[in-house]
Design an enzyme around this catalytic site. Sequence first.
Site, mmCIF file in Angstrom:
data_model
loop_
_atom_site.group_PDB
_atom_site.id
_atom_site.type_symbol
_atom_site.label_atom_id
_atom_site.label_comp_id
_atom_site.label_asym_id
_atom_site.label_seq_id
_atom_site.Cartn_x
_atom_site.Cartn_y
_atom_site.Cartn_z
ATOM 1 C CG PHE A 151 22.818 -39.045 -34.534
ATOM 2 C CD1 PHE A 151 21.996 -38.282 -33.730
ATOM 3 C CD2 PHE A 151 22.880 -40.412 -34.316
ATOM 4 C CE1 PHE A 151 21.259 -38.860 -32.704
ATOM 5 C CE2 PHE A 151 22.147 -41.002 -33.305
ATOM 6 C CZ PHE A 151 21.335 -40.232 -32.489
ATOM 7 C CD GLU A 154 20.589 -30.278 -45.168
ATOM 8 O OE1 GLU A 154 20.940 -29.405 -45.976
ATOM 9 O OE2 GLU A 154 19.441 -30.380 -44.721
ATOM 10 C CE LYS A 223 17.673 -36.111 -35.454
ATOM 11 N NZ LYS A 223 18.828 -36.043 -36.302
ATOM 12 C CG ASN A 227 19.271 -32.412 -33.885
ATOM 13 O OD1 ASN A 227 20.415 -32.847 -33.977
ATOM 14 N ND2 ASN A 227 18.411 -32.505 -34.881
ATOM 15 C CG PHE A 268 28.123 -28.153 -33.053
ATOM 16 C CD1 PHE A 268 28.872 -29.047 -33.791
ATOM 17 C CD2 PHE A 268 26.883 -27.788 -33.535
ATOM 18 C CE1 PHE A 268 28.409 -29.573 -34.974
ATOM 19 C CE2 PHE A 268 26.403 -28.306 -34.723
ATOM 20 C CZ PHE A 268 27.167 -29.201 -35.439
ATOM 21 N N GLY A 272 28.359 -16.931 -34.432
ATOM 22 C CA GLY A 272 28.012 -16.432 -35.765
ATOM 23 C C GLY A 272 26.659 -15.766 -35.773
ATOM 24 C CB CYS A 279 17.880 -30.547 -38.352
ATOM 25 S SG CYS A 279 18.048 -31.492 -39.856
ATOM 26 C CE LYS A 282 11.839 -30.974 -39.207
ATOM 27 N NZ LYS A 282 11.570 -32.245 -38.554
HETATM 28 C C1 UGA Z 1 22.139 -31.183 -37.617
HETATM 29 C C2 UGA Z 1 22.963 -32.067 -36.652
HETATM 30 O O1 UGA Z 1 24.307 -31.588 -36.572
HETATM 31 C C3 UGA Z 1 22.980 -33.531 -37.106
HETATM 32 O O2 UGA Z 1 23.654 -34.331 -36.145
HETATM 33 C C4 UGA Z 1 21.531 -34.009 -37.258
HETATM 34 O O3 UGA Z 1 21.488 -35.352 -37.740
HETATM 35 C C5 UGA Z 1 20.808 -33.105 -38.245
HETATM 36 O O4 UGA Z 1 20.832 -31.751 -37.752
HETATM 37 C C6 UGA Z 1 19.375 -33.612 -38.355
HETATM 38 O O5 UGA Z 1 18.654 -33.560 -37.369
HETATM 39 O O6 UGA Z 1 19.023 -34.195 -39.406
HETATM 40 P P1 UGA Z 1 22.632 -30.019 -39.988
HETATM 41 O O7 UGA Z 1 21.326 -29.311 -39.777
HETATM 42 O O8 UGA Z 1 22.898 -30.662 -41.291
HETATM 43 O O9 UGA Z 1 22.813 -31.190 -38.879
HETATM 44 O O10 UGA Z 1 23.788 -28.953 -39.767
HETATM 45 P P2 UGA Z 1 24.838 -28.578 -38.629
HETATM 46 O O11 UGA Z 1 26.188 -28.807 -39.137
HETATM 47 O O12 UGA Z 1 24.486 -29.166 -37.340
HETATM 48 O O13 UGA Z 1 24.598 -26.984 -38.555
HETATM 49 C C7 UGA Z 1 23.331 -26.459 -38.145
HETATM 50 C C8 UGA Z 1 23.402 -24.950 -38.059
HETATM 51 O O14 UGA Z 1 24.201 -24.548 -36.956
HETATM 52 C C9 UGA Z 1 24.023 -24.276 -39.280
HETATM 53 O O15 UGA Z 1 23.294 -23.107 -39.584
HETATM 54 C C10 UGA Z 1 25.430 -23.925 -38.837
HETATM 55 O O16 UGA Z 1 25.983 -22.839 -39.521
HETATM 56 C C11 UGA Z 1 25.190 -23.600 -37.371
HETATM 57 N N1 UGA Z 1 26.381 -23.784 -36.520
HETATM 58 C C12 UGA Z 1 26.940 -25.008 -36.359
HETATM 59 C C13 UGA Z 1 26.910 -22.688 -35.859
HETATM 60 O O17 UGA Z 1 26.410 -21.542 -35.976
HETATM 61 N N2 UGA Z 1 27.998 -22.856 -35.049
HETATM 62 C C14 UGA Z 1 28.579 -24.087 -34.862
HETATM 63 O O18 UGA Z 1 29.574 -24.173 -34.103
HETATM 64 C C15 UGA Z 1 28.044 -25.179 -35.533
#
Ligand code: UGA
Length: 467
Positions: A151, A154, A223, A227, A268, A272, A279, A282
């Site tokens: 989980f 990045e 998982k 997501n 979350f 935006g 992740c 996909k």
């Molecule tokens: C996401 C999940 O948060 C992880 O728990 C998971 O392990 C990972 O995918 C995966 O499957 O490997 P990640 O893709 O690194 O992690 O990034 P996030 O921090 O989740 O952000 C994802 C996207 O959502 C980004 O573009 C971010 O800007 C956007 N986001 C996030 C929002 O627009 N608003 C939010 O409140 C949070």
Amino acid sequence: MRVTVIGSGYVGLVASVCFSELGHDVISIDNDAHKIALLSAGEVPIYEKYLPELLEKHLGKRLKFSTDIVEAVRASSVVFIAVGTPATPEGDSDLSYVEAVARALASAINDYKVVVEKSTVPVFTSEWIRKIMLLNGVSHELFDVASNPEFLREGTAVRDFLFPDRIVLGADTKRSGAMLQEIYAPLSSGKFYQSNSLVPTPAEAKIPPLVITTSTKSAELIKHASNAFLAMKISFINAVANVCEAVGADINEVCEGIGTDSRIGRRFLNPGIGYGGSCFPKDLRSFQAVAKDAGYEFRLLQEIIAVNEQQLTRFMRKLRTALWTLRGKRLAVLGLAFKGGTDDIRESPALCLVQSLIKEGCQVRAYDPAAMARTQEYLVSPNLEFAASPYAAAEGADGLLILTDWEEFTHLDLPRLRKLMAYPIVLDGRNLYDPQLMAQNGFTYYSVGRAFAMPPQTTAVQTQSLA
Ligand code: UGA
């Protein structure tokens, strides 16, 4: 324990380094000899906090890199599969790398191993791995297949690995379950947290983390469902933000009002320009395909994806409202990565918007603290240039767009920015600023789910002309 991790990409590399930090002997495998040579020399191919430090600490001691899968598997009792599972054009997961690993494992296994999926895979993948290994002549007593989804996010991947909310261990036999428990014992017993790790403990860390044991299939589903749920929160709040814009409410106030309900939670819920990355986009499509294959039309997932795509179109519309025509406009873009804290531009909404701007004939000058090199490799256009700082990007610009939530962008020198720009118009796709503060600093400011703001004198002129 002796552990092999197959695949030295994002998940595989972070897992390898962190398993070493937990005290295990790790061999990290990849078929890309160039990558293995780089890593063996202590070079980290991705931008991730604490990874270089941990690599330096364990390289050549508890951690080694190799392309020899057979030797590594024979030397280990647990083998993690962390190879890529890219999306096919139809949206489901391409599992050919996983299948190739299963075949390779079959030719390598000489005594009992636990084979653990760590890549994000559709439910039933564990069964397929098992079938492939049996078909390739491995006796069923010599292995079990388990699932241990990751989980990590990045940018905070190492911290997420070492200080997880929970650890999900999906195993269908006692033996494989016990071995997985042993791997994570330093975390679940709390012992690791008494040691002197160079990774500082986050304030919100749950120590020790919860260990959830499930069947392999449930772990696979956890998982995808996690997501999908997080993406749903983002699309939900983006949809609410759109209503806020239409009725003149403020999304920040709404977020506070709903996010403080402990059943909902504040995280979350940041509106935006939509989610991106390797992740969520996909995994949502893959989860949709999994459900469809199983005979269930998961329409909610379709809607989450649709809202996400609309955020980009809405932002472009807002840009037209702010600037009228776009051809020939000089635009400063702050942010190219799919989120702050990473150089990853895969499925980046920021990059999608930059492509749209170029298509519309804008002259884009972009700045990103980490993702410019990757963008340069991916996108070449006479209409796109890169700047050395946010201020260099803003010089002479007709408008400035904030597209990634980098910490660095939250405290820009506003008077300096105002002086540099030809027209002080800011479109903030990440709501990093207070609209009133921007107006006081002389900007016309558009954000998401909030009314646009203008400097006081402009407001008077605007009101008069509207009247
Ligand atoms: C996401 C999940 O948060 C992880 O728990 C998971 O392990 C990972 O995918 C995966 O499957 O490997 P990640 O893709 O690194 O992690 O990034 P996030 O921090 O989740 O952000 C994802 C996207 O959502 C980004 O573009 C971010 O800007 C956007 N986001 C996030 C929002 O627009 N608003 C939010 O409140 C949070």
